[in-house]
Design a protein around this motif. Sequence first.
Motif, PDB file in Angstrom:
ATOM      1  N   GLY A 289       0.795  -1.219   0.000  1.00 16.96           N
ATOM      2  CA  GLY A 289       0.000   0.000   0.000  1.00 16.96           C
ATOM      3  C   GLY A 289       0.828   1.269   0.000  1.00 16.96           C
ATOM      4  N   ALA A 290       2.073   1.208   0.467  1.00 18.94           N
ATOM      5  CA  ALA A 290       2.893   2.419   0.561  1.00 18.94           C
ATOM      6  C   ALA A 290       3.184   2.990  -0.821  1.00 18.94           C
ATOM      7  CB  ALA A 290       4.196   2.106   1.296  1.00 18.94           C
ATOM      8  N   LEU A 291       3.591   2.125  -1.726  1.00 20.67           N
ATOM      9  CA  LEU A 291       3.903   2.594  -3.077  1.00 20.67           C
ATOM     10  C   LEU A 291       2.650   3.107  -3.780  1.00 20.67           C
ATOM     11  CD1 LEU A 291       6.132   2.928  -5.153  1.00 20.67           C
ATOM     12  CD2 LEU A 291       5.671   0.605  -5.953  1.00 20.67           C
ATOM     13  N   VAL A 292       1.537   2.406  -3.559  1.00 25.07           N
ATOM     14  CA  VAL A 292       0.266   2.846  -4.151  1.00 25.07           C
ATOM     15  C   VAL A 292      -0.120   4.214  -3.596  1.00 25.07           C
ATOM     16  CG1 VAL A 292      -2.201   2.342  -4.325  1.00 25.07           C
ATOM     17  CG2 VAL A 292      -0.523   0.493  -4.578  1.00 25.07           C
ATOM     18  N   PHE A 293      -0.019   4.360  -2.278  1.00 31.21           N
ATOM     19  CA  PHE A 293      -0.389   5.630  -1.644  1.00 31.21           C
ATOM     20  C   PHE A 293       0.529   6.759  -2.101  1.00 31.21           C
ATOM     21  CE2 PHE A 293      -0.539   8.519   2.106  1.00 31.21           C
ATOM     22  CZ  PHE A 293      -1.887   8.852   2.009  1.00 31.21           C
ATOM     23  N   LYS A 294       1.797   6.447  -2.264  1.00 35.64           N
ATOM     24  CA  LYS A 294       2.757   7.448  -2.749  1.00 35.64           C
ATOM     25  C   LYS A 294       2.325   7.961  -4.125  1.00 35.64           C
ATOM     26  CE  LYS A 294       7.677   7.859  -3.998  1.00 35.64           C
ATOM     27  NZ  LYS A 294       8.187   8.795  -3.000  1.00 35.64           N
ATOM     28  N   ASN A 295       1.957   7.033  -5.002  1.00 34.88           N
ATOM     29  CA  ASN A 295       1.519   7.432  -6.350  1.00 34.88           C
ATOM     30  C   ASN A 295       0.188   8.177  -6.307  1.00 34.88           C
ATOM     31  OD1 ASN A 295       3.784   6.237  -7.509  1.00 34.88           O
ATOM     32  ND2 ASN A 295       2.780   4.244  -7.716  1.00 34.88           N
ATOM     33  N   GLU A 296      -0.703   7.766  -5.386  1.00 39.88           N
ATOM     34  CA  GLU A 296      -2.004   8.439  -5.266  1.00 39.88           C
ATOM     35  C   GLU A 296      -1.839   9.880  -4.803  1.00 39.88           C
ATOM     36  OE1 GLU A 296      -4.890   4.614  -4.202  1.00 39.88           O
ATOM     37  OE2 GLU A 296      -3.901   5.757  -2.604  1.00 39.88           O
TER      38      GLU A 296
END
Length: 798
Positions: free
Chosen positions: A108-115
């Motif tokens: 989720g960290a990478l996804v949240f970073k991109n979001e």
Amino acid sequence: MLRALDYKKLRRKVNISSKGWNIIKEKHPLKTLIGQDRALQALEFGIGNKSRGFNIYVSGYPGSGKRAAINHFLAEKAKSEICPGDWCYVNNFKEAYCPKKLGLEKGGALVFKNEIAKLIEEAQIALLKAFDSKEYANKRQDIFDEFQEKEVGLFQDIYEKASANNFAISRTPIEINVVPIDDAGDPISDKSFLKLSKKKQDKIIEKRDMLLMEFNALLRQNRELDKERKEAVIQLENDVALYAIESLLEELKGKYKKNHDVIEYLEDVKNDIIENLGEFIKVSNHKNRITSSPMHQFLEYEINIITDNSDTNGAPIMMELNPTYNNLFGKVEQESDMGTLLTNFTLIRGGALHRANGGYLIIPLRELLMNYFAWDGLKRALQNNEIVIEDASERFGFLSTKSLKPDPIPLNAKIILLGSPRLYYLLYNWDEDFKELFKVKAEFDVSMDYSASNAKDFASVIFKIQNENNLLPLDHKAISHLIEQSCRIAKDQNKISIRFGELSDILHEANYYAQLKSHDQITSDEIAKAIEAKYYRSNLIQEKIIEMIEHNTLMIDLEGSKIGQINGISVLDLGDFMFGHPNKITVNVASGRSGLIDIERESKLGGRLHTKGVLILSGYLGEKYGQNKMISLFASLVFEQSYSEIEGDSASSTELYAILSSLSQLPIKQSIAVSGSVNQKGEIQPVGAINEKIEGFFEVCRHRGFNGEQGVMIPKGNLDHLMLKNEVVKAVEEGKFHVWAISSIDEGIELLTGVPAGKKLKRGSFSKNSVHYLVDQRIEALNKTLLKKTNKKNKKTF
């Protein structure tokens, strides 16, 4: 007469058939903890117990394969466990020096970073579009128009009043002018004003001051209006901005509605954009905004990922071979800017504890203890169940510059320390926290029982090593030879060594020799050559000692018989190589009261264990010959040509034989070397390094030339420890060399002298003409000689 050992007892012979080896290779089960049932049970308990403090200490000696075994064992266990989530740090908009942590699900960290990056990019577009819109411009103009009307209405009365009183009011950026005018509306000049009467001048000045005071009061009201106008504009901008970005946030808020920290962070992002709207718009309007990364422009909205488990299956397994404080707990990096070191939350870096959080962290203890602050930091993290990133110097209060203090991240990892038994006991006894934090001890053995089943498991591990290292295949004779060598490494015919590191080295060297000969497989000859080559590379000192014996620089007799002289065997351990070599031990006996004198001890060259062994000899002599008389003698015992400290009691039986020979005046065979410790009852006890001792004396005899009588006398308790070289076994088989196993001094003295030891008779004497009889008679003679000397001395004194 005691018979020498049969050559078949000198070495375990292993024979794995070609068919049996092929079956093992076909199945080759993964044996990660072969022969380590005790360690396996401890590991399973420690890993299964999630209670606080049940971390694991893996104890074992170097070469026991504990590191590789732990890795394989955990890999199997971790597959079935739940993968932990991710951790990241974000900006704390209220206190920038205390970054906030965010916990997210796996990946989720990478996804949240991109979001967030996408959110900022879309927010720029939405805000630019909103503030460039006609609707915004109209509303903004309406506000200005409204306040413009209020301002006009505010000053209209004062201007009319001034005109009615023949005054004109003008405003400039630096002052307010209220001047009198004439009927034509022109300002009265100073010359005209001075021509007026004093009364008229005072009246004009009074009216001017009143108008100026009223105008200043109106100006104050106008400033309030201006302030209201600005607030109205700001409110409009905030409403427009909020409307523009609120819809962008709704989707994220819905997705993370169960994560209160994320929801709070999104609110903080929204509020910060609103509060710093002007700067946000200014950066967004920059001419390079299209080619620049949005997150590079807006660093405060960056997401700093500390752990990313998106590619992790099961629980993470980390091994930190260099456990420095920063490598374990992470650090806050700094960047140089015009000679000044600066930092921010994006420069926070995680450590091994972060990456292993939710799984397992393996740390070699010796390296951990050698790094400053690392051990204390690890204990504190385990006690508090949290990972704190801080500069090590801050713990002592030495650092005065302000630095970041990131939120501690909860710690949920199983710590596994790898170390020696010695370090375990030192920490257990001297570190009160250790026993509370590492309650599980998994102790690795270096050998296992020899059995057909264990031999197959051993062979399967060898096959695994072969495959993992792309080595040539072994034939069945090579694997049999390797198992024999493992028994030799274990120093026991009934044990198989599981020091696979050492065995792997032999395999690699054997593979090299096989490739030199262009063989398609490793044979027994290559295994033998690899073992011999390692021996040859390390035995230079042994060869020098043998050369000194050959040149009679070291005086060692290998033939004939001598009274009070015997060959013992010492062991020299060089670390990577251990070998035995003969020592001449001599004893001289005379009348006197001094008893047994150990010259090594008197010269401070004898260690404590050696001294203990010599004192045991006095106990044996007293029990054997002093039941009905005093033992009055002087006996000096020495290791000839020995110039370093002698330690251990493995030569105590050898020394006793020399004493008995000197007392009985019976010569001892010099072709036999002796090793073994003795107790006060005359029983021969096992000793260490028995193979090296036999082989050391064998090498000396081989260089001098065999005479068919040479050999070594060893304790019977060492029979299972015999794993001699093939050349020694062959020499025994051919009758060139011998090995005798004895259990008592009586057996040994009979072999060395060729005379029966003798039995004790009822009257306290011994069988006539036996060794003990001759010793007993000599002690009687020495007692009488001493008595005569004493009486003669007393008469002279009287």
